[in-house]
Design an enzyme around this catalytic site. Structure first.
Site, PDB file in Angstrom:
ATOM      1  N   LYS A 138       0.838  -1.201   0.000  1.00 16.83           N
ATOM      2  CA  LYS A 138       0.000   0.000   0.000  1.00 16.83           C
ATOM      3  C   LYS A 138       0.875   1.253   0.000  1.00 16.83           C
ATOM      4  O   LYS A 138       1.791   1.391   0.812  1.00 16.83           O
ATOM      5  CB  LYS A 138      -0.913   0.021   1.232  1.00 16.83           C
ATOM      6  CG  LYS A 138      -2.053  -0.961   1.157  1.00 16.83           C
ATOM      7  CD  LYS A 138      -2.978  -0.868   2.361  1.00 16.83           C
ATOM      8  CE  LYS A 138      -3.986   0.240   2.223  1.00 16.83           C
ATOM      9  NZ  LYS A 138      -4.997   0.199   3.299  1.00 16.83           N
ATOM     10  N   VAL A 139       0.553   2.148  -0.914  1.00 17.53           N
ATOM     11  CA  VAL A 139       1.291   3.400  -1.072  1.00 17.53           C
ATOM     12  C   VAL A 139       0.281   4.541  -1.118  1.00 17.53           C
ATOM     13  O   VAL A 139      -0.657   4.502  -1.917  1.00 17.53           O
ATOM     14  CB  VAL A 139       2.118   3.393  -2.379  1.00 17.53           C
ATOM     15  CG1 VAL A 139       2.810   4.738  -2.590  1.00 17.53           C
ATOM     16  CG2 VAL A 139       3.146   2.253  -2.355  1.00 17.53           C
TER      17      VAL A 139
END
Length: 365
Positions: A138-139
């Site tokens: 997740k970014v």
């Protein structure tokens, strides 16, 4: 056919927005997956609540103390254990769906939100350390984060782009995904790189409804922004996926970056509990739901395709809000800032508490 299976036939996968060791040890996570949950997401706030809110991690923390782990090592030790366990439970879904579903997401440190190079390095570190193919990194969709997303997709890393609140921001995320795939195409590499774009929903209504009240605008403007915003994002997704540019990638094996509806629990008790589920059902979508919302879904009787229904009225609703002085661009920017601050706070509180535990002191909270 249960509710989760029914949604899947309509093109929507339900992922579970929760990870906690007690769910793994009790068999509840396995039950949920057997019942139709097709993926799991996590974030710093989820892990803060899980680790500090239960005794399930006490033995592992005690062992870390005896092994003289650093706080960073302890954090990795606790989180990686849970992520690996969930990934293993989801492996059959991953295999049977040929990599469309069956993912568990783990987020890079919130401290890296404005550091593209650091995000790329950390993403590779997490991926290698967890050691499971069905892990998504997740970014957050900051400017630096979106730059990192393009590079990570080009390097073949599955990415869950998170904290998306607005249409301009979403457009940049989708562009980064496509550009990353085009880079792989030029190199003759496989285009089978999975990604989802986590578009947040309920928080939009929470903020816009507050603005409607503060500006003393007509009450009928309340409760419209979030669903309209999400449906317009899906409309953009459809336009892009039907473009010649995308089709040239699709014919080479690329899969769409699915919109993932996040923050789909209803915050306003006056709204239906499944408002942000029933209105956003459609092909190539994911809805990641917290425990209470999942329970309501399991108890529901029927769903129908809705995400691309009545889009003109959604455009009209957003236009009406804009003309009344509510800038959806500013709403998006504020919510992104608040989301980042919330994750940083949760991460810092968790690391502080773990530091105290390693020092032999009970956590202050």
């Amino acid at each position: 056919m249960n509710a989760l299976e029914q949604l899947h036939t309509l093109g929507q996968s339900i992922w579970y927005d929760n990870v906690e060791r007690g769910l793994l040890e009790s068999g509840e996570m396995a039950r949920l997956i057997a019942n139709g949950v097709r993926g799991v997401t996590s974030n710093p706030t989820i892990f803060e609540k899980a680790i500090l809110g239960s005794s399930s991690y006490d033995q592992a923390i005690a062992e870390a103390v005896s092994q003289r782990m650093t706080v960073d090592e302890l954090y990795d030790h606790l989180v990686f254990h849970d992520i690996r366990a969930v990934a293993d439970l989801l492996a059959p879904v991953y295999q049977s769906s040929r990599g469309i579903d069956g993912y568990v997401s783990i987020e890079v440190s919130p401290a890296l939100a404005e550091d593209a190079d650091g995000t790329v390095r950390e993403a590779h570190r997490l991926r290698q350390a967890v050691g499971r193919d069905n892990v998504m990194i997740k970014v957050p969709a900051t400017h630096a984060g979106i730059e990192a997303v393009e590079r990570l997709i080009a390097e073949g890393v599955p990415v869950n782009v998170t904290l998306i609140f607005g249409l301009t921001q979403y457009g940049r995320v989708l562009e980064a995904y496509i550009a990353g795939l085009e880079s792989r195409q030029k190199q003759g590499l496989s285009l089978d790189v999975a990604s989802v774009a986590s578009f947040f929903v309920s928080r939009v209504d929470t903020l816009v409804d507050k603005e409607v009240s503060n500006k003393k605008l007509p009450t009928e403007l309340a409760g419209k922004a979030a669903v309209a915003n999400a449906k317009l994002a899906y409309a953009h997704f459809k336009t892009v996926s039907e473009s010649d540019r995308w089709q040239s990638l699709a014919t080479s094996g690329a899969r769409v970056q699915r919109p993932l509806w996040a923050s789909t629990s209803t915050k306003n008790p006056a709204y239906p509990v499944l408002l942000y589920v029933q209105t956003l059902v459609g092909p190539h979508t994911v809805n990641t739901v917290p425990p209470a919302t999942l329970t309501h879904i399991e108890q529901a009787s029927e769903f129908e395709r809705s995400v691309d229904v009545d889009v003109p009225s959604c455009r009209a609703a957003i236009a009406e809000l804009e003309s009344a002085g509510i800038s959806m661009e500013q709403v998006s920017e504020q919510l992104l800032d608040e989301g980042l601050q919330g994750f940083r706070k949760s991460f810092d509180q968790l690391m502080g508490a773990l530091t105290e535990r390693l020092a032999g002191r009970p956590a202050s909270n």
